[in-house]
Design a protein around this motif. Structure first.
Motif, PDB file in Angstrom:
ATOM      1  N   PHE A  75       0.846  -1.187   0.000  1.00 23.16           N
ATOM      2  CA  PHE A  75       0.000   0.000   0.000  1.00 23.16           C
ATOM      3  C   PHE A  75       0.886   1.243   0.000  1.00 23.16           C
ATOM      4  N   PRO A  76       0.351   2.370  -0.387  1.00 24.84           N
ATOM      5  CA  PRO A  76       1.171   3.592  -0.426  1.00 24.84           C
ATOM      6  C   PRO A  76       1.819   3.878   0.932  1.00 24.84           C
ATOM      7  N   VAL A  77       3.117   4.096   0.932  1.00 28.27           N
ATOM      8  CA  VAL A  77       3.834   4.439   2.154  1.00 28.27           C
ATOM      9  C   VAL A  77       3.698   5.935   2.394  1.00 28.27           C
ATOM     10  N   GLN A  78       3.201   6.293   3.572  1.00 28.45           N
ATOM     11  CA  GLN A  78       2.973   7.703   3.873  1.00 28.45           C
ATOM     12  C   GLN A  78       4.295   8.463   3.989  1.00 28.45           C
ATOM     13  N   LYS A  79       4.291   9.695   3.489  1.00 29.36           N
ATOM     14  CA  LYS A  79       5.478  10.544   3.613  1.00 29.36           C
ATOM     15  C   LYS A  79       5.705  10.982   5.059  1.00 29.36           C
ATOM     16  N   SER A  80       4.639  10.896   5.867  1.00 27.02           N
ATOM     17  CA  SER A  80       4.714  11.380   7.251  1.00 27.02           C
ATOM     18  C   SER A  80       5.183  10.299   8.226  1.00 27.02           C
ATOM     19  N   THR A  81       5.900   9.286   7.743  1.00 25.73           N
ATOM     20  CA  THR A  81       6.433   8.271   8.643  1.00 25.73           C
ATOM     21  C   THR A  81       7.387   8.917   9.645  1.00 25.73           C
ATOM     22  N   PHE A  82       7.249   8.535  10.911  1.00 21.48           N
ATOM     23  CA  PHE A  82       8.085   9.118  11.959  1.00 21.48           C
ATOM     24  C   PHE A  82       8.520   8.030  12.936  1.00 21.48           C
ATOM     25  N   GLY A  83       9.508   8.347  13.743  1.00 18.99           N
ATOM     26  CA  GLY A  83      10.055   7.381  14.683  1.00 18.99           C
ATOM     27  C   GLY A  83       9.463   7.541  16.071  1.00 18.99           C
ATOM     28  N   GLY A  84       9.459   6.455  16.816  1.00 21.44           N
ATOM     29  CA  GLY A  84       8.988   6.461  18.192  1.00 21.44           C
ATOM     30  C   GLY A  84       9.463   5.206  18.896  1.00 21.44           C
ATOM     31  N   PHE A  85       9.176   5.110  20.183  1.00 20.60           N
ATOM     32  CA  PHE A  85       9.684   3.987  20.967  1.00 20.60           C
ATOM     33  C   PHE A  85       8.562   3.282  21.716  1.00 20.60           C
ATOM     34  N   ILE A  86       8.684   1.955  21.781  1.00 19.13           N
ATOM     35  CA  ILE A  86       7.874   1.119  22.653  1.00 19.13           C
ATOM     36  C   ILE A  86       8.834   0.229  23.420  1.00 19.13           C
TER      37      ILE A  86
END
Length: 265
Positions: A75-86
């Motif tokens: 599926f289209p990969v969003q340009k707004s991908t961001f990093g985070g932690f779990i």
């Protein structure tokens, strides 16, 4: 599901240390469990389980966990991908902006695909799709691959991955899959107030985790946890093993010396 064995998860109840519950689980689902973040009161859990659960189960359906994810067009990969932690693990996230859609988010060799349709998107709730592949946790010894759809703690995207207990958004449909490199993958669906949802979802032969029977309860997270055992950190493991052997040899040597002293006396 899982490894086809019974699991007893027992703990003392200490909310300040995130010791918040216990449970008794079987291959057919949870028999009984307790979760409480609000009080310091513990609870004794009792349940009758089959001592040989595999003998009473129908042969499990073989699941190819990456079959769908590796054959479907991403599926289209969003340009707004961001990093985070779990839990100290660095995820790549992308937000579920619409009430319905198809999303893909990737990290290294793992790509996670999500199709979903919400009954109604609450304005004060944000959901994201996340992907993680790598050595897990503080010790960095176990290799995990994780695909997860989760509710963020607030509308601030920096809170995505922080503990959340309540949700209001219901999903009419969801389908989560990933390009897992391991056959050891474990599904999880958590509803608001940390409730499990036995019988409300299923895993298809092609590796998709989907909901059953229409709309769900308010969802906290929908996840697939993969354990890639052959990629575990052998260096760390061997280091621990060597230390244990060293301490054992020292203990044996001290015992020999003590016995010699006793004999001499």
């Amino acid at each position: 599901m899982g490894m086809g064995v019974n699991l007893l998860a027992a703990n003392i109840h200490r909310v300040s240390l995130n010791m918040t519950g216990s449970g008794i689980y079987t291959p057919n689902g949870s028999k009984v469990y307790h979760y409480d973040m609000k009080t310091e009161s513990g609870k004794l859990l009792l349940s009758e389980v089959d001592s040989h659960p595999l003998s009473s189960l129908a042969p499990p359906t073989a699941v190819n966990w990456s079959a769908y994810a590796t054959t479907v067009k991403p599926f289209p990969v969003q340009k707004s991908t961001f990093g985070g932690f779990i839990s100290r693990d660095g995820f790549n996230f992308t937000e579920l902006f619409e009430n319905a859609g198809n999303l893909t988010v990737c990290q290294k060799e793992l790509c996670c695909h999500l199709s979903y349709r919400m009954l109604q998107k609450e304005e004060n709730e944000v959901y994201v799709l996340g992907a993680f592949t790598g050595l897990h946790g503080r010790r960095r010894r176990e290799y995990w691959q994780v695909c997860t759809m989760l509710k963020c703690k607030s509308t601030n995207l920096t809170t995505c991955g922080q503990p959340v207990e309540t949700a209001s958004t219901r999903f009419e449909m969801f389908s989560l899959s990933g390009t897992f490199g391991t056959k050891y993958v474990f599904p999880e669906v958590l509803l608001t107030e940390i409730h499990l949802s036995p019988g409300k979802f299923e895993v298809l032969k092609d590796g998709r985790l989907v909901n059953k029977n229409g709309s769900s309860g308010p969802i906290l997270t929908v996840s697939l946890f993969g354990r890639w055992y052959t990629k575990d950190s052998f260096y760390s493991s061997s280091g621990t093993s060597n230390s244990a052997i060293t301490y054992l040899l020292i203990f044996i040597l001290l015992m020999i010396i003590a016995l010699q002293n006793i004999v001499l006396v």
